[in-house]
Every structure is written in structure tokens, then in C-alpha cells.
Design an enzyme around this catalytic site. Structure first.
Site, short mmCIF file in Angstrom:
data_model
loop_
_atom_site.label_atom_id
_atom_site.label_comp_id
_atom_site.label_asym_id
_atom_site.label_seq_id
_atom_site.Cartn_x
_atom_site.Cartn_y
_atom_site.Cartn_z
N SER A 182 35.14 36.41 36.04
CA SER A 182 36.11 37.85 36.54
C SER A 182 36.56 38.11 35.00
O SER A 182 36.38 37.45 34.39
CB SER A 182 36.73 37.91 37.13
OG SER A 182 37.22 37.07 37.04
N SER A 183 36.57 39.56 35.30
CA SER A 183 37.11 40.16 33.83
C SER A 183 38.73 40.27 34.33
O SER A 183 39.07 40.56 35.13
CB SER A 183 36.62 41.36 33.27
OG SER A 183 37.22 42.49 32.53
#
Ligand SMILES: C[S@@+](CC[C@H](N)C(=O)[O-])C[C@H]1O[C@@H](n2cnc3c(N)ncnc32)[C@H](O)[C@@H]1O
Length: 366
Positions: free
Chosen positions: A86-87
Site C-alpha cells: 500500500s501507499s
């Protein structure tokens, strides 16, 4: 939207996001303000996914403007359909980078390359030759490399288990981790020079640890929560469906409990729980039956049903949760920024100073 329109809309939304990060106090220095203003997050997040407990993750933005709005919101964005990367929320990234507080020319190792966005921010701040970043997933590193190169950055990227750091380029002035270890790996202490700093998510908090000679370190926790994915040994998936079915149907003694599953969502208690029981997971709440299941990495489980609990596996998991809650309650329910952390090779402790309360990372010290 054509390419030029996307770039100008991205710049406008990025400016808004940066203004918000500054107003909220996440970005406090001009150097990191410039990095967030100039590094395009949309290059690193070409697509993101919506998570659902019941369905397969689905692409979360169907039009270019929805996509850009999402990219430049202060949100965590799931970037792989198997949810293995994920960012991170930009404000949390900013708080961690500010806490790292590198000086010009410092060399920094990042653990958890993911999209490459954080490596780009570090490259903007320090110059790409001073940035090393590693991830356990080769496909992510390869994608991050091309995205970084597309905006002119060529930091050293490596594929490997971040628990080992990246010895070939050591020593570093700092290490920043964007996946969560149970405790600070010894290799990290050995690879940061004395006087350098480690910023890492530990027990749902951001630990800021100043490294001392002899692989020692002392630090504190920032006030905000940091719910990062755990550092994993190998990229892989668990068959959650059969685990849930096995635990739901298991026959085990049942007793009453005053503690409901909602304590899991108490952010302050989460910190204590993660320190005392780092392998504890909220596996699921089954809507149809109202049963909630918790598991531990050692195979233990607890099944809550109204005010009743059943437990199985090597340890009585819910007993341990209740003990941690009693201990935390007994010292006035402190928030995570009241705790300090000391690391000395294998011996690592989270302490509530002045109260004689401490957790050796991984278990409660009675
Ligand atoms: C929250 S993401 C990192 C976000 C990233 N810093 C960015 O800017 O996009 C966490 C990353 O940690 C990686 N990871 C998980 N376990 C790891 C390990 N043992 N060693 C190195 N990386 C790991 C995952 O593959 C994932 O990409």
C-alpha cells in the site's frame, strides 16, 4: 483528460494536499514541504484498490479525476489486488520523515520500498545516491525502479528481507521502515552509525530511536498511531476461509468475559496490546452469527460471542488480552507518547517510566 490536463490537475491537488499537511502540523520543515510539493504521488500510484471484507478488492477509481482526487487525498491506498502493498497515508509519511530529520548528505536506508514514493521523497531531500530502499517483493521493486527512473531518480534498490537491512551499503545515518517489525532487528542497529536514528513502526506507534555505540538505542514514541503491515518472512497468502471455519466450529470450554471485542478499536490500548501480544490479530466478525475471532501467530485463538469467550491453541489468548487490559487500566490508561523504548541487542523494552511497567517486546513482564 489528456496528459497535460492530468499533470496540471495533479499539481493543483498536490498543492492543496501539501497546504493541508502543513496546516495540520505533519510537515514542519521547508525541506520536506518542497519534497511533498514536487514529487508526484500519481506516478507511483497508477491504480489503487478498494478493500472489502467480503469481496475481492476492486479498482477504486474509474475516471481520471476520481483517481487523482484519491491519489492526492490524505489516505492509505492499497496498490496491489492481493493487498500485499500500500501507499502509506501522506501525513504519516511526513511525520516519520520529519522525525528522521536527516541532515544534507545523510545516507538513509528505507525498509519497504512499496510503490517507491517514499524513496522518491528521500531522493528529493538527500539526493538519490544517498538513498537505499529494499522490499521483499521483487515485482514491487521492479515497478518502483521504473517509476523512480521516470522522474529522474536512481536510488539503490534491493530485493530482500528487510529484517537483514542492506549490509552492502552500510553504515547509514538513518533507517526508516514502512512495514512493522515486532522488535527492532539487530541488523538495523549494526548498520546505523552511533548518533544516527531509526524511525520504525513498533507496536502500532512510531518509534524514534537514537542509536548508541554497541548496537544500543534509546527512544520514544510519537503520539499518533501507525498501523503498518507487518514485516513478513515471504510474500504469501493464508487460507483465511478454512481458518475461520475451523475456529468457528471448534469445541472448547466457554467462560464469561467483561471485555468485548470493541477494546481492539481503542487506539491507546492497541499500543499496549501490540507490545504485549505482537502476534494478535482481529481475524473477523461474522455478521450472521455475531461471533468475533482473534488469533495469534502461535496458532492460539479466542472466539467471542456476546459476553462469552472460548479459547484454543498453545496459550489462552483472551486471558492474555484481559491481563494486558488490567495492567494498562491500573496505570491510568496512558497514551503511547508516555512510553519509551530501549534496545540493547536482543533485550528490547517498552517502558512507562515512573510506574515500573514495562513490556519486553513480545511478552508481558509480570
Ligand atoms: C506500506 S508498504 C510500503 C510503502 C512504501 N514505502 C511506499 O512509499 O509506497 C509496506 C511494504 O513493506 C514490504 N515488506 C513486507 N515485509 C517485508 C520484509 N520482510 N522486508 C522488506 N519489505 C517488506 C511490502 O512488500 C510492502 O511493499
Amino acid at each position: 483528460m489528456n496528459g497535460a490536463m492530468i499533470e496540471s490537475e495533479a499539481e493543483r491537488l498536490r498543492d492543496e494536499l501539501v497546504a493541508r499537511l502543513v496546516a495540520d502540523g505533519a510537515v514542519t520543515s521547508l525541506a520536506w514541504q518542497a519534497a511533498f510539493a514536487e514529487v508526484p504521488r500519481h506516478v507511483f500510484v497508477p491504480v489503487f484498490y478498494r478493500q472489502s471484507p467480503t469481496e475481492q478488492p476492486a479498482v477504486d477509481a474509474s475516471t481520471p479525476s476520481e483517481w487523482l482526487e484519491g491519489v492526492y487525498s490524505d489516505q492509505l491506498l492499497v496498490v496491489s489486488p492481493d493487498v500485499k502493498s500500500s501507499s502509506t497515508v501522506p501525513s504519516l509519511m511526513a511525520v516519520m520523515l520529519e522525525a528522521l530529520d536527516p541532515a544534507d548528505g545523510d545516507r538513509v536506508l528505507e525498509i519497504g520500498t512499496g510503490t517507491g514514493y517514499n524513496a522518491a521523497l528521500l531522493s528529493h531531500r538527500l539526493g538519490d545516491r544517498n538513498v537505499v530502499s529494499v522490499d521483499i517483493a521483487a515485482d514491487l521493486v521492479s515497478d518502483a525502479k521504473s517509476r523512480l527512473a521516470s522522474i529522474g531518480y536512481h536510488p539503490t534498490l534491493g530485493v530482500g528481507d528487510g529484517v537483514d537491512g542492506w549490509p552492502g551499503e552500510a553504515p547509514y545515518d538513518g533507517i526508516i521502515a514502512t512495514c512493522a517489525p515486532d522488535a527492532v532487528p539487530g541488523a538495523w542497529l549494526g548498520q546505523v552509525r552511533p548518533g544516527g536514528r531509526i524511525v520504525a513502526p513498533i507496536a502500532t506507534g512510531v518509534a524514534v530511536i537514537d542509536v548508541a555505540p554497541g548496537r544500543k538505542g534509546m527512544g520514544r514514541f510519537l503520539p499518533g498511531g501507525a498501523y503498518f503491515m507487518p514485516l513478513r518472512a515471504t510474500p504469501g497468502q493464508v487460507d483465511l476461509g478454512s481458518q475461520i471455519a475451523d475456529i468457528t466450529s471448534a469445541i472448547a470450554p466457554v467462560r464469561t468475559t467483561d471485555l468485548g471485542e470493541t477494546i481492539w478499536f481503542d487506539d491507546d490500548f492497541q499500543f499496549v496490546l501490540s507490545a504485549a501480544l505482537p502476534g494478535l490479530r482481529f481475524l473477523t466478525k461474522l455478521a450472521e452469527s455475531g461471533i468475533t475471532i482473534f488469533t495469534d501467530a502461535d496458532g492460539s485463538w479466542a472466539r467471542l460471542d456476546g459476553g462469552a469467550v472460548a479459547q484454543g491453541g498453545p496459550q489462552r489468548l483472551w486471558d492474555a488480552v484481559e491481563n494486558a487490559h488490567r495492567q494498562w487500566d491500573g496505570v491510568g490508561r496512558p497514551t503511547r507518547d508516555k512510553f519509551s523504548i530501549t534496545v540493547d541487542g536482543g533485550a528490547q523494552h517498552i517502558r512507562l517510566d515512573g510506574h515500573g511497567v514495562e513490556w519486553r517486546l513480545g511478552r508481558v513482564i509480570p
